[in-house]
Design an enzyme around this catalytic site. Structure first.
Site, short mmCIF file in Angstrom:
data_model
loop_
_atom_site.label_atom_id
_atom_site.label_comp_id
_atom_site.label_asym_id
_atom_site.label_seq_id
_atom_site.Cartn_x
_atom_site.Cartn_y
_atom_site.Cartn_z
N ARG A 54 31.06 53.06 37.45
CA ARG A 54 31.83 53.00 38.68
C ARG A 54 30.99 52.46 39.83
NH1 ARG A 54 34.82 58.01 41.12
NH2 ARG A 54 36.49 56.96 42.19
N ASP A 114 49.94 58.85 44.41
CA ASP A 114 49.73 60.04 43.58
C ASP A 114 50.70 61.14 43.99
OD1 ASP A 114 46.49 59.67 42.52
OD2 ASP A 114 47.17 58.55 44.25
N ARG A 117 54.11 60.37 42.67
CA ARG A 117 54.17 60.68 41.24
C ARG A 117 54.28 62.19 41.01
NH1 ARG A 117 49.30 56.38 40.09
NH2 ARG A 117 50.58 54.60 39.42
N HIS A 141 41.54 59.39 45.36
CA HIS A 141 42.53 58.74 44.51
C HIS A 141 41.84 58.49 43.18
CE1 HIS A 141 45.57 56.09 42.93
NE2 HIS A 141 44.74 55.05 42.93
#
Length: 315
Positions: A54, A114, A117, A141
């Protein structure tokens, strides 16, 4: 190749202008075409390679942002900058640092999608519209996002009050039990619609852990990318809504990425999603949510995870 792709996209969009009002579509590699913008949306970014860390992905995106952000500020010094590229929270922080703009004019799309959802998945279990479910996902996130079960409600009724174990790792609450405790179906068609969910946790009619809903939120993007290669429609609707709230000075509340230092015991200089009031200047204010001790700890863990990555960036 880049010029050709840009030209094709612009042409495709321009051919639909007859269906729109008051819209002008331009495309150019020269940032001067953005001059005088009220909102600049940054969606450019490198995709993560197989096996890539990452941190390395962030570093590649920082290099891209160094070529974008100063140019946007140069031509639109009064604009609100909205970051959509991932990892969105770190890149929102990067944008803030590179731009030199005040914190309130830097907004990340964050956990707004998010949250949508989350509301959709709960609504599906209860056979009601997502707009009638109120609840938030805050924090990163990503994998360390925090579902706020303590404040999830329907028509002012706290789901946690009905079932205190809801959302905990140990809970095994039957979705149909929550549904019947919450909803008194009176019409025959309503009774018929109170059926088991068609997908996700509990779709087989068995008891399940409601924490699985959060896992499904986290994994949603991964699953969509696996199936179609990218996400587009839902994030597009999310960003359109956020942009509209800023341009129309709506003072509406959305979970977006903002500088979180000083909130809920966070000491690191990180951007995380919190419920923010969006207005024409960007983030007008942050809602002071009442979190449980566990939710605070999860949020602080989310902040620490981001800081561990971004502290080594060369800005």
């Amino acid at each position: 190749m880049l010029g050709n792709k840009l030209k094709k996209e612009v042409m495709d969009l321009q051919h639909g202008l007859a269906f729109l009002r008051g819209v002008t579509i331009k495309g150019d590699k020269d940032y001067s075409v953005t001059a005088g913008s009220k909102v600049c949306i940054i969606s450019a970014g490198a995709r993560q390679k197989d096996g890539e860390s990452r941190l390395n992905l962030v570093k590649r995106n920082v290099a891209i942002f160094k070529s974008i952000v100063p140019q946007l500020v140069k031509y639109s010094p009064g604009a609100v900058l909205m970051v959509v590229a991932n990892p969105v929270d770190i890149l929102t922080y990067v944008t803030w640092k590179l731009s030199g703009l005040p914190r309130h004019r830097i907004v990340g799309s964050g956990t707004n999608l998010d949250t949508a959802r989350f509301r959709f998945l709960i609504a599906e279990k209860l056979s009601i519209a997502p707009s009638s479910v109120h609840g938030y996902i805050i924090g990163e996130h990503g994998d360390t996002s925090v579902p706020l079960w303590s404040s999830a409600t329907v028509a002012g009724v706290s789901l946690k009050a009905l079932h205190p174990q809801l959302g905990q790792k140990s809970d095994k609450v039957d979705w149909s039990k929550v549904q019947t405790d919450l909803i008194d179906a009176t019409a025959p068609r309503s009774v018929a619609k109170l059926t088991k969910p068609t997908s996700g946790a509990g779709a087989d009619g068995s008891q399940h852990n409601w924490e699985d809903i959060h896992k499904e939120v986290v994994n949603s993007a991964y699953n969509i990318i696996k199936l179609k290669g990218y996400t587009s429609w839902a994030i597009g609707l999310s960003v359109s809504t956020l942009t509209g709230a800023i341009l129309r000075n709506q003072h509406t509340v959305y979970a977006v990425s903002t500088l979180a230092r000083g909130y809920h015991g966070i000491n690191e200089e990180v951007f995380l999603s919190l419920p923010c009031v969006l207005m024409q200047e960007g983030v007008g204010s942050v809602i002071k949510q009442v979190l449980t001790e566990d939710e605070k700890k999860q949020l602080q863990k989310s902040a620490a995870a981001l800081w561990d990555i971004q502290k080594d960036l060369d800005l």
